[in-house]
Design an enzyme around this catalytic site. Structure first.
Site, mmCIF file in Angstrom:
data_model
loop_
_atom_site.group_PDB
_atom_site.id
_atom_site.type_symbol
_atom_site.label_atom_id
_atom_site.label_comp_id
_atom_site.label_asym_id
_atom_site.label_seq_id
_atom_site.Cartn_x
_atom_site.Cartn_y
_atom_site.Cartn_z
ATOM 1 N N SER A 87 0.818 -1.216 0.000
ATOM 2 C CA SER A 87 0.000 0.000 0.000
ATOM 3 C C SER A 87 0.848 1.261 0.000
ATOM 4 C CB SER A 87 -0.933 0.005 1.219
ATOM 5 O OG SER A 87 -0.196 -0.144 2.412
ATOM 6 N N ASN A 90 -2.019 -2.446 13.470
ATOM 7 C CA ASN A 90 -3.483 -2.313 13.449
ATOM 8 C C ASN A 90 -3.943 -1.047 14.170
ATOM 9 O OD1 ASN A 90 -3.267 -4.724 12.192
ATOM 10 N ND2 ASN A 90 -4.190 -5.962 13.821
ATOM 11 N N THR A 108 -39.907 24.603 -10.801
ATOM 12 C CA THR A 108 -40.056 23.205 -10.392
ATOM 13 C C THR A 108 -40.149 22.418 -11.693
ATOM 14 O OG1 THR A 108 -42.470 23.229 -10.372
ATOM 15 C CG2 THR A 108 -41.392 23.860 -8.315
ATOM 16 N N HIS A 109 -39.631 21.235 -11.707
ATOM 17 C CA HIS A 109 -39.588 20.418 -12.933
ATOM 18 C C HIS A 109 -38.892 21.155 -14.075
ATOM 19 C CE1 HIS A 109 -42.731 17.868 -11.028
ATOM 20 N NE2 HIS A 109 -43.185 19.031 -10.603
ATOM 21 N N SER A 142 -13.937 25.664 -27.770
ATOM 22 C CA SER A 142 -14.129 24.414 -28.495
ATOM 23 C C SER A 142 -12.986 24.264 -29.485
ATOM 24 C CB SER A 142 -15.465 24.458 -29.224
ATOM 25 O OG SER A 142 -15.445 23.595 -30.340
ATOM 26 N N LYS A 163 -17.703 29.029 -29.382
ATOM 27 C CA LYS A 163 -18.107 28.382 -28.128
ATOM 28 C C LYS A 163 -17.361 28.903 -26.900
ATOM 29 C CE LYS A 163 -20.550 25.309 -27.528
ATOM 30 N NZ LYS A 163 -20.352 23.898 -27.803
ATOM 31 N N ASN A 208 -17.483 27.268 -23.227
ATOM 32 C CA ASN A 208 -18.100 26.135 -22.525
ATOM 33 C C ASN A 208 -17.906 26.210 -21.012
ATOM 34 O OD1 ASN A 208 -18.956 24.983 -24.946
ATOM 35 N ND2 ASN A 208 -16.996 23.924 -25.226
ATOM 36 N N GLU A 227 -19.737 21.846 -15.380
ATOM 37 C CA GLU A 227 -20.148 20.487 -15.740
ATOM 38 C C GLU A 227 -19.413 19.456 -14.885
ATOM 39 O OE1 GLU A 227 -19.272 21.798 -19.943
ATOM 40 O OE2 GLU A 227 -20.591 20.122 -20.358
ATOM 41 N N TYR A 238 -9.299 -6.277 12.868
ATOM 42 C CA TYR A 238 -8.656 -5.796 11.642
ATOM 43 C C TYR A 238 -8.622 -6.902 10.586
ATOM 44 C CZ TYR A 238 -5.275 -4.165 8.253
ATOM 45 O OH TYR A 238 -4.679 -3.793 7.071
ATOM 46 N N GLN A 250 -7.345 -2.015 4.337
ATOM 47 C CA GLN A 250 -6.336 -1.224 3.634
ATOM 48 C C GLN A 250 -6.984 -0.449 2.476
ATOM 49 O OE1 GLN A 250 -2.197 -2.613 3.161
ATOM 50 N NE2 GLN A 250 -2.735 -2.954 1.015
ATOM 51 N N LYS A 256 -8.116 3.624 2.137
ATOM 52 C CA LYS A 256 -7.304 4.830 1.918
ATOM 53 C C LYS A 256 -7.560 5.548 0.608
ATOM 54 C CE LYS A 256 -4.199 2.852 5.024
ATOM 55 N NZ LYS A 256 -5.203 1.754 5.125
#
Ligand code: ARG
Length: 455
Positions: free
Chosen positions: A18, A105, A150-151, A272, A278, A280, A285, A312, A317, A320
């Site tokens: 690790s 441990n 809404t929606h 772009s 463009k 963006n 996003e 343990y 492990q 992490k």
């Protein structure tokens, strides 16, 4: 000297090691080793000269790690073995005394809890900055009308300040969640040994005090089995990331030509490769798309922990990389949210034009009838009829003359209707607590500021 008569298979080493990722824990590992060594000396298990050698050796190890000159060896399975190996190279046999009354441990549990504690503090710092910025931006745009949705359909008008404050409350709840995680990180696992405690009368409180823990884990079995604090952190992070993704989603929509509610700064936009026109909203996003990754880390650790027999297991492990990637992703998304919000410019006219769509006064018209004594459900029907005819004929609600109105909605008084539609009062009439009337939004801003200051 080894219990084993064969060397490890290279593929075993590859799956078992690790150190490639847990090297990140080195500061915590050194800190706890210093505290542990000091405690061993104060209870007389090692001598004062031993302690001096261990501490100066640990200083050297830390300096190498800090400078990037630490040479990892092929057999360094994890950061704990790497540090002890190097310490022993530097100080000789006394290095072998450091691991007295300690197991990897309780050592790894301690490193991880220290990491999570720090990650919480980082999240809180990022959150604090973002909340402060949102409060300022809400105040600046307090009375800018915009449509609420809404929606994703225009629903009722609100003030932009009110909308931005919604994020403040979301983030204040996130802050509360990270506070709870920090509290869960206040219990020291070290001293539990492998699982059963150790054969020395260690002073766990001394170690706890030195490392800034509130208390020591009262059960050695639980101490080395527990990763609740990691799950709690990932859960808090997932909820925060989900909030930021909704912010990202709104910035994507709002900055589109179709909405035109805001313009992102050039510093937070990209072009772009083919379409020269463009601009963006990539960062927005990505803010939207990073959330599921953190949610997946949370789900993954639950997957690792569920059904594990105490105590343990090497499975653990796997905690992490989920934690590390979450902390890194959170730092990036918080910075991106802040950067975009600090520099975005809103288009007051465009927002106001969208908010003056008469259709979004439908509830207000119904309530006009309610004030005249009509039950709300009936009033809803009357306005629905009016809205339908207007939509079918492509007309605005205020364009019907008295005769037309009498035919569609006889209970509706034309003068009152026109007065309502022209008053622009659909925002200012939302006077309920938490509503969008300016007096309420001001009140809310003050409440948000004091909630923020109280945290
Ligand atoms: N690298 C291990 C981990 O991250 C450290 C603990 C190893 N303990 C053990 N008994 N093999 O979980």
């Amino acid at each position: 000297m080894s219990r084993f008569s064969q060397p490890q298979d290279p593929d075993f080493q590859a799956i078992n090691t690790s150190v490639d990722f847990d090297w990140r824990l080195w500061r915590h590992d050194v800190a706890q080793s210093r505290a542990h060594a000091a405690m061993l000396a104060s209870i007389g298990v090692i001598s004062a000269p031993d302690l001096d050698e261990l501490l100066s050796g640990l200083d050297e190890v830390a300096a190498e790690l800090e400078a990037g000159s630490f040479a990892f060896a092929p057999d360094d399975e994890d950061i704990h073995t790497a540090i002890e190996r190097r310490l022993t190279e530097l100080v000789g046999r006394v290095g072998g005394k450091l691991h007295t009354a300690r197991s990897r441990n309780d050592q790894v549990a301690t490193d991880v809890v220290l990491f999570v504690r720090e990650a919480c503090a980082d999240a809180q710092a990022g959150l604090g900055g973002l909340i402060e910025l949102l409060l300022a931006r809400a105040e600046k745009h307090l009375d800018w009308p915009m449509p609420g949705y809404t929606h994703l359909q225009r629903a009722q008008p609100v003030y932009l300040g009110h909308h931005l404050l919604a994020y403040v409350w979301m983030l204040l709840r996130d802050r509360g969640r990270f506070d709870a995680v920090s509290a869960a990180c206040g219990v020291l696992p070290l001293g539990a040994g492998a699982l059963a405690g150790v054969n020395f009368a260690t002073d766990r409180s001394q170690v706890a005090a030195e490392l800034g823990f509130e208390s020591v884990a009262p059960n050695s079995i639980d101490a080395v089995s527990n990763r609740d604090f990691a799950l709690d952190y990932l859960a808090a992070a997932a909820t925060l990331a989900t909030h930021l993704s909704r912010l990202g989603a709104e910035l994507v929509l709002w900055s589109s030509t179709e909405f035109g509610f805001c313009t992102l700064s050039d510093a937070w936009s990209s072009g772009s490769s083919i379409m020269p026109q463009k601009k963006n909203p990539d960062a927005a996003e990505l803010l939207r798309a990073k959330a599921p990754r953190i949610v997946a880390h949370h789900a993954a650790l639950h997957g690792v922990m569920h059904g594990l027999p105490l105590t343990y297991n090497k499975d653990m492990q796997e905690d992490k990389e989920h934690l590390f990637d979450t902390a890194d992703t959170l730092a990036l998304t918080l910075a991106a949210a802040r950067g975009m919000l600090a520099t975005v410019s809103f288009d007051r006219e465009r927002l106001a034009a969208a908010a003056s769509d008469e259709q979004i006064a439908a509830v207000d018209i119904a309530d006009l009838l309610v004030r005249g004594g009509l039950p709300f459900r009936e009033a809803h029907g009357v306005v629905a009829d009016l809205v339908r005819v207007a939509a079918d004929e492509g007309r605005s609600l205020s364009s019907f003359d008295a005769d037309e109105l009498a035919a569609i909605a006889p209970t509706l008084d034309r003068e009152a209707l026109v007065a309502l539609l022209h008053s622009g009062s659909w925002l200012e009439s939302k006077i309920s607590v938490g509503g969008t009337a300016l007096v309420r939004v001001r009140e809310q801003l003050a409440a948000a500021r004091s909630a923020f200051a109280a945290g």
